[in-house]
Design a protein around this motif. Structure first.
Motif, PDB file in Angstrom:
ATOM      1  N   VAL A   1       0.845  -1.188   0.000  1.00 11.27           N
ATOM      2  CA  VAL A   1       0.000   0.000   0.000  1.00 11.27           C
ATOM      3  C   VAL A   1       0.880   1.237   0.000  1.00 11.27           C
ATOM      4  O   VAL A   1       2.067   1.183   0.331  1.00 11.27           O
ATOM      5  CB  VAL A   1      -0.944   0.034   1.226  1.00 11.27           C
ATOM      6  CG1 VAL A   1      -1.897  -1.133   1.196  1.00 11.27           C
ATOM      7  CG2 VAL A   1      -0.146   0.040   2.524  1.00 11.27           C
TER       8      VAL A   1
ATOM      9  N   ASP B   1      -8.518   0.106   0.496  1.00  8.06           N
ATOM     10  CA  ASP B   1      -8.683   0.199  -0.958  1.00  8.06           C
ATOM     11  C   ASP B   1      -9.595  -0.950  -1.364  1.00  8.06           C
ATOM     12  O   ASP B   1      -9.170  -2.097  -1.459  1.00  8.06           O
ATOM     13  CB  ASP B   1      -7.327   0.102  -1.659  1.00  8.06           C
ATOM     14  CG  ASP B   1      -7.429   0.390  -3.152  1.00  8.06           C
ATOM     15  OD1 ASP B   1      -8.548   0.299  -3.696  1.00  8.06           O
ATOM     16  OD2 ASP B   1      -6.393   0.696  -3.772  1.00  8.06           O
TER      17      ASP B   1
ATOM     18  N   SER C   1      -3.636  -1.561   7.043  1.00 14.01           N
ATOM     19  CA  SER C   1      -3.912  -1.184   5.658  1.00 14.01           C
ATOM     20  C   SER C   1      -4.439  -2.402   4.914  1.00 14.01           C
ATOM     21  O   SER C   1      -3.767  -3.437   4.866  1.00 14.01           O
ATOM     22  CB  SER C   1      -2.645  -0.650   4.977  1.00 14.01           C
ATOM     23  OG  SER C   1      -2.172   0.510   5.635  1.00 14.01           O
ATOM     24  N   TYR C   2      -5.654  -2.257   4.329  1.00 14.96           N
ATOM     25  CA  TYR C   2      -6.323  -3.377   3.675  1.00 14.96           C
ATOM     26  C   TYR C   2      -6.536  -3.068   2.197  1.00 14.96           C
ATOM     27  O   TYR C   2      -6.944  -1.970   1.833  1.00 14.96           O
ATOM     28  CB  TYR C   2      -7.693  -3.643   4.304  1.00 14.96           C
ATOM     29  CG  TYR C   2      -7.684  -4.127   5.737  1.00 14.96           C
ATOM     30  CD1 TYR C   2      -6.503  -4.279   6.455  1.00 14.96           C
ATOM     31  CD2 TYR C   2      -8.880  -4.439   6.384  1.00 14.96           C
ATOM     32  CE1 TYR C   2      -6.512  -4.716   7.768  1.00 14.96           C
ATOM     33  CE2 TYR C   2      -8.900  -4.875   7.696  1.00 14.96           C
ATOM     34  CZ  TYR C   2      -7.707  -5.012   8.384  1.00 14.96           C
ATOM     35  OH  TYR C   2      -7.717  -5.451   9.673  1.00 14.96           O
ATOM     36  N   LEU C   3      -6.286  -4.096   1.365  1.00 17.02           N
ATOM     37  CA  LEU C   3      -6.650  -4.066  -0.044  1.00 17.02           C
ATOM     38  C   LEU C   3      -7.611  -5.222  -0.268  1.00 17.02           C
ATOM     39  O   LEU C   3      -7.213  -6.384  -0.156  1.00 17.02           O
ATOM     40  CB  LEU C   3      -5.424  -4.213  -0.952  1.00 17.02           C
ATOM     41  CG  LEU C   3      -4.592  -2.960  -1.231  1.00 17.02           C
ATOM     42  CD1 LEU C   3      -3.782  -2.582  -0.007  1.00 17.02           C
ATOM     43  CD2 LEU C   3      -3.657  -3.190  -2.407  1.00 17.02           C
ATOM     44  N   CYS C   4      -8.858  -4.911  -0.586  1.00 20.35           N
ATOM     45  CA  CYS C   4      -9.892  -5.935  -0.634  1.00 20.35           C
ATOM     46  C   CYS C   4     -10.555  -5.964  -2.001  1.00 20.35           C
ATOM     47  O   CYS C   4     -10.763  -4.918  -2.628  1.00 20.35           O
ATOM     48  CB  CYS C   4     -10.942  -5.693   0.452  1.00 20.35           C
ATOM     49  SG  CYS C   4     -10.255  -5.703   2.131  1.00 20.35           S
ATOM     50  N   THR C   5     -10.922  -7.147  -2.423  1.00 24.46           N
ATOM     51  CA  THR C   5     -11.603  -7.322  -3.715  1.00 24.46           C
ATOM     52  C   THR C   5     -13.055  -7.739  -3.544  1.00 24.46           C
ATOM     53  O   THR C   5     -13.786  -7.831  -4.529  1.00 24.46           O
ATOM     54  CB  THR C   5     -10.872  -8.385  -4.550  1.00 24.46           C
ATOM     55  OG1 THR C   5     -10.831  -9.622  -3.821  1.00 24.46           O
ATOM     56  CG2 THR C   5      -9.449  -7.944  -4.874  1.00 24.46           C
TER      57      THR C   5
ATOM     58  N   TYR D   1      -6.435   2.330   6.427  1.00 22.61           N
ATOM     59  CA  TYR D   1      -6.337   2.453   4.970  1.00 22.61           C
ATOM     60  C   TYR D   1      -7.147   1.324   4.353  1.00 22.61           C
ATOM     61  O   TYR D   1      -6.942   0.145   4.661  1.00 22.61           O
ATOM     62  CB  TYR D   1      -4.866   2.361   4.545  1.00 22.61           C
ATOM     63  CG  TYR D   1      -4.597   2.423   3.054  1.00 22.61           C
ATOM     64  CD1 TYR D   1      -4.083   3.565   2.474  1.00 22.61           C
ATOM     65  CD2 TYR D   1      -4.824   1.314   2.238  1.00 22.61           C
ATOM     66  CE1 TYR D   1      -3.815   3.608   1.108  1.00 22.61           C
ATOM     67  CE2 TYR D   1      -4.568   1.355   0.881  1.00 22.61           C
ATOM     68  CZ  TYR D   1      -4.060   2.505   0.325  1.00 22.61           C
ATOM     69  OH  TYR D   1      -3.795   2.543  -1.024  1.00 22.61           O
TER      70      TYR D   1
ATOM     71  N   CYS E   1      -8.872 -10.268   1.052  1.00 25.96           N
ATOM     72  CA  CYS E   1      -8.152  -9.013   1.318  1.00 25.96           C
ATOM     73  C   CYS E   1      -6.667  -9.307   1.462  1.00 25.96           C
ATOM     74  O   CYS E   1      -6.268 -10.414   1.839  1.00 25.96           O
ATOM     75  CB  CYS E   1      -8.655  -8.333   2.590  1.00 25.96           C
ATOM     76  SG  CYS E   1     -10.343  -7.694   2.485  1.00 25.96           S
TER      77      CYS E   1
END
Length: 768
Positions: free
Chosen positions: A43, A258, A239-243, A256, A233
């Protein structure tokens, strides 16, 4: 621990053959430890406000100042502490039972200010003893030999028969050993196999990590210990990036997120009050739902279905600094439901690119008086309100690319003392009379127009001189040719060729009228064109001028194609054309004039989706004014028509030259008599008269047609081609048409006289 908290990259690992805090460690055959981290930065980082420094979002709003300017904590809004909690000076809430328990639970240690370092435990527990820090205080364990401290692995001995102290007291800035040796040689002190506390020289054994007791100065040994990452994720700390959507209320500490393309709804984040960065791009959002996120600073809502944003909704995002609304079908922008609205003091960056506004009232942005960056690119704005950007006194950068801006007030930027850069497609926005007085003109980027400047319709003196000369030649040559053909030679017998040349002269004369109107307008607006640009472009004179230029181009091109076809046709049929061709040619030319007039009238109907109008350029022609302007459909039709016409002319010229060469070879070998030669049709002479005219016209039409296709080939010289076609090629072609025909006529007459003298000489020699 995560890699962004690791400080001692050169250290060895713990002597365990397992995965410890995302670091995989194994023991090699020679007894050495080999470690490899499995975590990488996935991230972006938080940018500190006043210093060139970045910190992980996981460390933002964590009650500790990581930025040198403290900007990662100054804006944070934390919930109030309950009656069962103790409020630290940094607004952190800890269990009231942990107050004064010898264990600092507050990051700033304010829960332990009631205790000073108590020596009584040491006095009642003389060395050697093993000092153990536990919940509720300090425990002293018996030990017979201080050397055994090293075998424990978590402690080190003080000199002599001193205490065995935990390793995290070594080089912690406090003298713990009686001889103060625990703070010696700290610059060269390393702790292989231990965890190095962030931003310090303190080391921890793995058994002290995540033991619910903070030993590091910044408490990072207890950070992120019990976190879980939602399914679908990728997580790095907070900080997470998830679909895919997830149960965000179970992860209330996330900073965070996204979640682009995930379908996540904003209402699912009601309990995530510590969010600082949020991206919900392409999530199908239709409204914000009045969700309160007091710490949110960056909000990306691009490519959703939002049709309104109200000041009430933004009021619940009190710390918002960056708002991105790209490609949303907004119909109601910052419309307040109250008569008096509270200004949003923190919003600095607003992105409204690709949000279509044909007319924009900039006063709507008055709710954000401290706005610094405004992106309106590709929004199609044609008109600005009379107040301009006067409500945005702090505006620093403005992007107007992709906005036609046909109408805007000349005091568009009045009062903007901090404006530093402007990007636009309209050169008039970058005129000194529009920009603030202090503004650096080099900081306003726009494609320069082909002809006009801020002061004059025709800005270059050399261009003005060239246009004047061409206009004079246009008037003189076509007027003289028209008078000779219509009045002086009116009793002469006219065939189809002469009829076509007469109509060609009339069409070229219209181009002279067009150029004359443009030059008169240039003289009328000299020195103040920027103030009269729209007045001129939308005037009746400009419309008539553009009509004449389009009609002239269409008719002259078509007549030239008819001339080429006539030259080919006369190779086979001459008698019929000589007897009835003039009347038929007149009828065809009338039809051409009617069709050309209908085509030239389309821009006057303001069907902009079809034609683009004559007001697109200062020359009142359907040309693109700058390199960035997309050509109108009418322009493409005209120029592609020119390319097709050039091919027709080329084919006709090739056929005529090939046939004439064969005829010349045949007559030379058979040595026809002078009587037979004199009986050849007069159309052969006509073809020679217009030969040069057709060749020159073919080249010009081909150049114009190739220029129309130049954007498809991305030619570097497209601008120079556009300038030459707009200013020189078409008018010069119309100016030289009569001259080329009369030149061909003179050469043909000279050739005939030479041929007659030769025949007389041959006849005289035959008699002798």
């Amino acid at each position: 621990m995560h890699t962004f908290l690791a400080k001692d990259a050169a250290s060895n690992c713990w002597s365990t053959g397992d995965v410890v805090n995302s670091v995989h460690c194994v023991t090699t055959e020679d007894g050495q430890h080999s470690c490899q981290t499995s975590v990488t930065r996935v991230v972006e980082l938080y940018q500190c406000e006043k210093v060139d420094q970045q910190v992980p979002y996981s460390l933002v709003c964590d009650h500790r100042h990581d930025c040198q300017d403290s900007s990662d904590e100054n804006f944070c809004v934390f919930p109030a502490c309950s009656l069962t909690e103790f409020e630290c000076d940094n607004k952190q809430c800890v269990d009231r039972k942990s107050e004064c328990d010898y264990k600092p639970d507050c990051v700033d240690h304010t829960d332990e200010l009631c205790f000073l370092y108590d020596q009584r435990f040491r006095k009642s527990n003389p060395s050697p003893k093993v000092v153990q820090f536990v919940k509720g205080g300090v425990r002293y364990d018996n030990i017979e030999d201080p050397a055994l401290c090293l075998e424990i692995g978590t402690h080190f001995p003080c000199a002599g028969r001193g205490f065995c102290l935990p390793v995290f007291l070594r080089c912690n800035g406090v003298y713990d050993c009686p001889g103060k040796e625990d703070e010696a040689d700290c610059r060269s002190y390393t702790c292989p196999g231990f965890y190095r506390c962030r931003g310090s020289t303190v080391c921890l054994h793995s058994s002290h990590l995540c033991d619910d007791i903070s030993q590091c100065p910044q408490n990072d040994d207890e950070s992120f210990c019990n976190l879980t990452c939602p399914m679908n994720c990728t997580c790095q700390g907070l900080s997470y990036l998830c679909t895919q959507p997830f149960s965000a209320h179970l992860h209330h500490a996330v900073r965070y997120l996204d979640a682009r393309d995930s379908g996540m709804k904003l209402t699912a984040l009601r309990s995530n009050n510590l969010l600082v960065h949020l991206s919900l791009v392409r999530c199908g959002l239709t409204d914000l739902g009045n969700v309160t996120l007091p710490n949110l600073q960056m909000f990306d809502l691009s490519f959703n279905q939002l049709n309104r944003i109200t000041e009430m909704e933004l009021r619940s995002l009190s710390n918002l600094k960056v708002l991105i609304l790209t490609r949303n079908p907004l119909k109601f922008l910052f419309k307040s439901d109250d008569l008096v609205f509270e200004p949003h003091q923190n919003l600095r960056h607003l992105d409204l690119s690709q949000v279509f506004f044909e007319q924009l009232d900039v006063s709507r942005f008055g709710f954000a008086p401290n706005l610094r960056i405004l992106n309106l690119s590709q929004s199609g704005i044609r008109h600005f309100s009379a107040t301009g950007f006067q409500s945005l006194k702090k505006l620093f950068l403005l992007d107007l690319r992709g906005c036609p801006l046909t109408t805007f007030p000349l005091d568009l930027f009045a009062g903007l003392e901090e404006l530093d850069a402007i990007h636009t497609d309209n050169y008039r926005v970058c005129c000194p009379s529009v920009l603030p007085q202090y503004f650096d003109l080099d900081r306003c980027t726009s494609p320069s127009p082909l002809v006009s400047t801020c002061a004059d319709l025709i800005g270059s003196r050399s261009q003005h001189v060239i246009l004047c000369l061409i206009t004079i030649i246009l008037f003189l040559s076509n007027t003289a040719s028209f008078v000779i053909r219509v009045f002086i030679r009116r009793n002469s017998q006219h065939g189809p060729g002469e009829v076509l040349l007469t109509h060609l002269t009339a069409a070229d004369f219209l181009m002279a009228l067009h150029m004359g109107v443009v030059l008169v307008a240039n003289a009328a607006y000299r020195g103040r064109y920027v103030f009269s640009d729209q007045q001129w472009r939308h005037s009746a004179a400009c419309s008539v001028s553009g009509f004449l230029a389009t009609l002239s181009s269409v008719v002259s091109t078509t007549v030239l194609c008819l001339l080429s076809s006539l030259c080919v046709w006369t190779l086979c049929e001459t008698r019929c054309l000589h007897q009835h061709g003039a009347v038929l040619t007149h009828a065809v030319c009338v039809a051409v004039w009617v069709a050309g007039a209908l085509l030239a009238c389309l821009p006057l109907l303001y069907v902009t989706s079809l034609t683009g109008g004559f007001s697109n350029t200062a020359l009142c022609r359907p040309f693109p004014e700058t390199d960035s302007h997309t050509p109108s459909p009418l322009y493409a039709v005209l120029e592609l028509f020119s390319l097709v016409a050039s091919l027709v002319l080329a084919v006709g010229i090739a056929i005529v030259n090939f046939r004439d060469r064969n005829d010349h070879t045949f007559t030379s070998s058979d040595r026809q008599s002078a009587t037979e030669q004199s009986q050849r049709p007069g159309y052969e002479q006509f073809r020679r008269q217009v030969g040069k005219l057709l060749v020159f016209s073919c080249l010009c039409r081909f150049l114009v047609g190739v220029f129309a296709l130049s954007p498809l080939w991305d030619l570097a010289s497209a601008r120079e081609m556009r300038l030459s076609v707009s200013l020189v090629v078409l008018p010069l072609w119309s100016a030289l048409n009569p001259a080329l025909h009369w030149l061909g006529l003179a050469r043909e007459r000279a050739r005939l006289k030479k041929h007659e003298r030769l025949m007389k000489r041959l006849l005289a020699q035959g008699k002798n």
